[in-house]
Enzyme design. Structure first.
Site, PDB file in Angstrom:
ATOM      1  N   GLU A 163       0.814  -1.230   0.000  1.00  7.49           N
ATOM      2  CA  GLU A 163       0.000   0.000   0.000  1.00  7.49           C
ATOM      3  C   GLU A 163       0.843   1.274   0.000  1.00  7.49           C
ATOM      4  O   GLU A 163       0.663   2.159   0.840  1.00  7.49           O
ATOM      5  CB  GLU A 163      -0.998  -0.045   1.175  1.00  7.49           C
ATOM      6  CG  GLU A 163      -1.885  -1.279   1.076  1.00  7.49           C
ATOM      7  CD  GLU A 163      -2.829  -1.482   2.271  1.00  7.49           C
ATOM      8  OE1 GLU A 163      -2.873  -0.629   3.163  1.00  7.49           O
ATOM      9  OE2 GLU A 163      -3.517  -2.516   2.279  1.00  7.49           O
ATOM     10  N   ASN A 204       2.209  -4.722  -3.319  1.00  3.80           N
ATOM     11  CA  ASN A 204       0.828  -5.182  -3.134  1.00  3.80           C
ATOM     12  C   ASN A 204      -0.045  -3.989  -2.743  1.00  3.80           C
ATOM     13  O   ASN A 204       0.359  -3.170  -1.920  1.00  3.80           O
ATOM     14  CB  ASN A 204       0.856  -6.223  -1.990  1.00  3.80           C
ATOM     15  CG  ASN A 204      -0.441  -6.962  -1.788  1.00  3.80           C
ATOM     16  OD1 ASN A 204      -0.984  -7.527  -2.741  1.00  3.80           O
ATOM     17  ND2 ASN A 204      -0.940  -6.980  -0.566  1.00  3.80           N
ATOM     18  N   HIS A 240     -10.098  -6.120  -2.826  1.00  3.61           N
ATOM     19  CA  HIS A 240     -11.178  -5.982  -1.842  1.00  3.61           C
ATOM     20  C   HIS A 240     -12.301  -5.214  -2.540  1.00  3.61           C
ATOM     21  O   HIS A 240     -12.270  -3.982  -2.609  1.00  3.61           O
ATOM     22  CB  HIS A 240     -10.690  -5.207  -0.610  1.00  3.61           C
ATOM     23  CG  HIS A 240      -9.676  -5.941   0.199  1.00  3.61           C
ATOM     24  ND1 HIS A 240     -10.000  -7.089   0.902  1.00  3.61           N
ATOM     25  CD2 HIS A 240      -8.354  -5.717   0.421  1.00  3.61           C
ATOM     26  CE1 HIS A 240      -8.909  -7.528   1.531  1.00  3.61           C
ATOM     27  NE2 HIS A 240      -7.898  -6.722   1.243  1.00  3.61           N
ATOM     28  N   GLU A 269      -5.939 -10.722  -2.034  1.00  6.40           N
ATOM     29  CA  GLU A 269      -6.755 -10.583  -0.809  1.00  6.40           C
ATOM     30  C   GLU A 269      -8.236 -10.482  -1.165  1.00  6.40           C
ATOM     31  O   GLU A 269      -8.968  -9.657  -0.612  1.00  6.40           O
ATOM     32  CB  GLU A 269      -6.329  -9.335  -0.015  1.00  6.40           C
ATOM     33  CG  GLU A 269      -4.863  -9.286   0.326  1.00  6.40           C
ATOM     34  CD  GLU A 269      -4.472  -8.089   1.195  1.00  6.40           C
ATOM     35  OE1 GLU A 269      -5.357  -7.402   1.740  1.00  6.40           O
ATOM     36  OE2 GLU A 269      -3.261  -7.844   1.330  1.00  6.40           O
ATOM     37  N   ASP A 271     -12.018 -10.294  -1.588  1.00  4.63           N
ATOM     38  CA  ASP A 271     -13.335 -10.463  -0.965  1.00  4.63           C
ATOM     39  C   ASP A 271     -14.290  -9.479  -1.640  1.00  4.63           C
ATOM     40  O   ASP A 271     -13.850  -8.495  -2.244  1.00  4.63           O
ATOM     41  CB  ASP A 271     -13.338 -10.347   0.569  1.00  4.63           C
ATOM     42  CG  ASP A 271     -12.599  -9.158   1.124  1.00  4.63           C
ATOM     43  OD1 ASP A 271     -12.470  -8.143   0.410  1.00  4.63           O
ATOM     44  OD2 ASP A 271     -12.161  -9.232   2.297  1.00  4.63           O
TER      45      ASP A 271
END
Ligand code: G3I
Length: 349
Positions: A163, A204, A240, A269, A271
Site C-alpha cells: 500500500e 501489493n 477488496h 486478498e 473479498d
C-alpha cells in the site's frame, strides 16, 4: 431355468441396471481422479487457489479442515506483520508466522509472506519516536533481512511493500516515505533479494484492479524498477471489492500490461462485500464477480494465483471495518458454501 423365469430375471436385471447405473455425467462425477477442490481445479491451469488465515482461528477444527483441504496456498492475515514479528526493537518473534507455515506444510500448501513494509500495524517502538534517515534505513534493513532469512525456503513470495500509493497515484506519506524518500521501495526489494535470492518479491495494494491513477503509478514504478535492475517480480492486486462500487471491468487489461513488463501478478486478498443482510440477488451478483475475477486471472499468462481474504464470513475482517457490510466470502458464517463457491468452481472447470 424355464423361459418365463428367465425373461423375468432378465427384465429385473435390466430394471436394476437402469436404476443403479450412473449416467454419463454421473460416471464423470465418480471418476477416481475427479478434481475435488478449488486447489485441484486451479492446478489444472497452473495456478494456485488460496486463503488467508489468522492464528486465533486455528483452534476451530471444522474451519481448519476446510482450510487444509480446499486450498493449496495460505497467507497469514496478521502473523508476519511488523508488530507481530519485531514487537521490541531487535527482538524477533516468529511464532505466529511459524504456526501458519507449519500448518501449510502439513497440508502441502505454499505460503505467501505478508508483509514486510507497511504503514499499518507497526510496533509502538517504531511509531512513537522520530527517526533520522540513517537510523530508519538500518532498522528497516534489519527487519526485512531478519524476517526474509527466517522464512527462506518456507514462503514462495513476499509482499515486500504494501500500500505504497494514494488513490491519485502520489506516494503515501508514511514514516518510510517521509524519512527515506521514494527510494525506500527499491532498497526494500534489494535487501529482501539479498536475504533470499529465490523468493518472488511483490508490491501489493488495493484499488489497483482497474486501469486508473493508482494502478498507473504501479505500472510506472514497476517499469522504472525493472529498467534499473531492481529485483521486483510481481504486483499483488488485493481485490477488496464491494458490490456498491461496481466490478473493475478493466482488470484483465490491467493484468495484461504488467504481464507485458515481464511481471507476475496475483489476486492477493479477494473479498466482495455487500450491505447486509445478503439476499439472493446480491449473492448471485457476488458469485458472478468471483467467477469474473477468476476468469480474468486464468486469461492472463502470468497471473499466478488467487487468494481470498479468509474463506468464511465467520472470520472476515469486513464487519469490523465497514459498518453494515459483510457476507464477503464464498463460505457463510456456518462454513456452508455460498453461490460464489460454486461459481468459482465453474469458472475453474
Ligand atoms: O491483536 C489484537 C487483540 O489483542 C485484541 O484483543 C483485538 C480486539 O480488537 O484486536 C487485535 O488486533 C486486531 C488485529 O487485526 C489482529 O486480529 C486489530 O484490532 C484489527 O484492526 C486487525 O485487523 C487486521 C487489519 O488488516 C488491520 O489493518 C485484519 O485482521 C487483517 O485481515 C487486515 O488485513 C489487511 C492486509 O494486511 C492488507 N490489506 C488490507 C487488509 C484488510 O484491512
Amino acid at each position: 431355468m424355464p423361459k418365463n423365469r428367465l425373461r423375468l430375471v432378465g427384465a429385473l436385471t435390466a430394471a436394476l441396471v437402469a436404476v443403479t447405473a450412473p449416467s454419463a455425467q454421473g460416471l464423470a462425477e465418480h471418476r477416481p481422479h475427479k478434481p475435488q477442490t478449488l486447489a485441484d481445479l486451479a492446478q489444472r491451469h497452473g495456478r494456485y487457489f488460496g486463503s488467508a488465515t489468522d492464528n486465533p482461528e486455528l483452534v476451530d477444527e471444522p474451519y481448519k479442515k476446510i482450510l487444509g483441504k480446499e486450498f493449496d496456498q495460505i497467507t497469514p492475515g496478521n502473523g508476519m506483520k511488523w508488530y507481530a514479528t519485531e514487537p521490541e526493537q531487535g527482538v524477533f518473534d516468529f511464532s505466529q508466522g511459524d504456526e501458519i507455515v507449519d500448518l501449510a506444510r502439513a497440508h502441502h500448501q505454499k505460503v505467501r509472506g505478508h508483509t514486510l513494509v507497511w504503514h499499518s500495524q507497526l510496533p509502538d517502538w517504531l511509531t512513537s519516536r522520530e527517526w533520522t534517515a540513517p537510523e530508519l534505513r538500518k532498522v528497516l534493513k534489519k527487519h526485512i533481512q531478519t524476517e526474509v532469512r527466517h522464512y527462506r525456503g518456507k514462503v514462495f513470495a513476499w509482499d515486500v511493500v504494501n500500500e505504497a500509493f494514494n488513490e491519485d497515484g502520489t506516494y503515501r506519506e508514511t514514516v518510510f516515505y517521509n524519512t527515506l524518500g521514494p527510494g525506500y521501495i527499491a532498497d526494500a526489494l534489494r535487501w529482501a533479494h539479498e536475504a533470499d535470492p529465490r523468493v518472488k518479491l511483490y508490491l501489493n495494494d488495493y484499488n489497483i484492479e482497474s486501469v486508473g491513477p493508482k494502478s498507473d503509478a504501479y505500472y510506472k514504478l514497476a517499469k522504472q524498477l525493472r529498467a534499473q535492475g531492481v529485483p521486483l517480480h510481481g504486483i499483488g492486486l488485493q481485490a477488496h471489492l464491494a458490490l456498491q462500487y461496481g466490478y473493475p471491468t478493466t482488470l484483465e487489461d490491467n493484468l495484461r500490461r504488467f504481464d507485458r513488463l515481464g511481471l507476475d501478478t496475483a489476486l492477493t486478498e479477494v473479498d466482495i462485500r455487500m450491505y447486509v443482510p445478503a439476499d439472493e440477488e446480491k449473492l448471485a451478483t457476488q458469485a458472478q464477480w468471483y467467477a469474473d475475477l477468476t476468469k480474468a486471472c486464468l486469461a492472463v499468462r502470468r497471473c499466478v494465483g488467487i487468494t481470498i481474504w479468509d474463506y468464511t464470513d465467520k472470520y472476515s475482517w469486513i464487519p469490523a471495518f465497514f459498518d453494515g457490510e459483510g457476507a464477503a466470502l464464498p463460505w457463510d458464517e456456518e462454513l456452508r458454501p455460498k453461490p460464489a463457491y460454486y461459481a468459482i468452481r465453474k469458472a475453474l472447470s
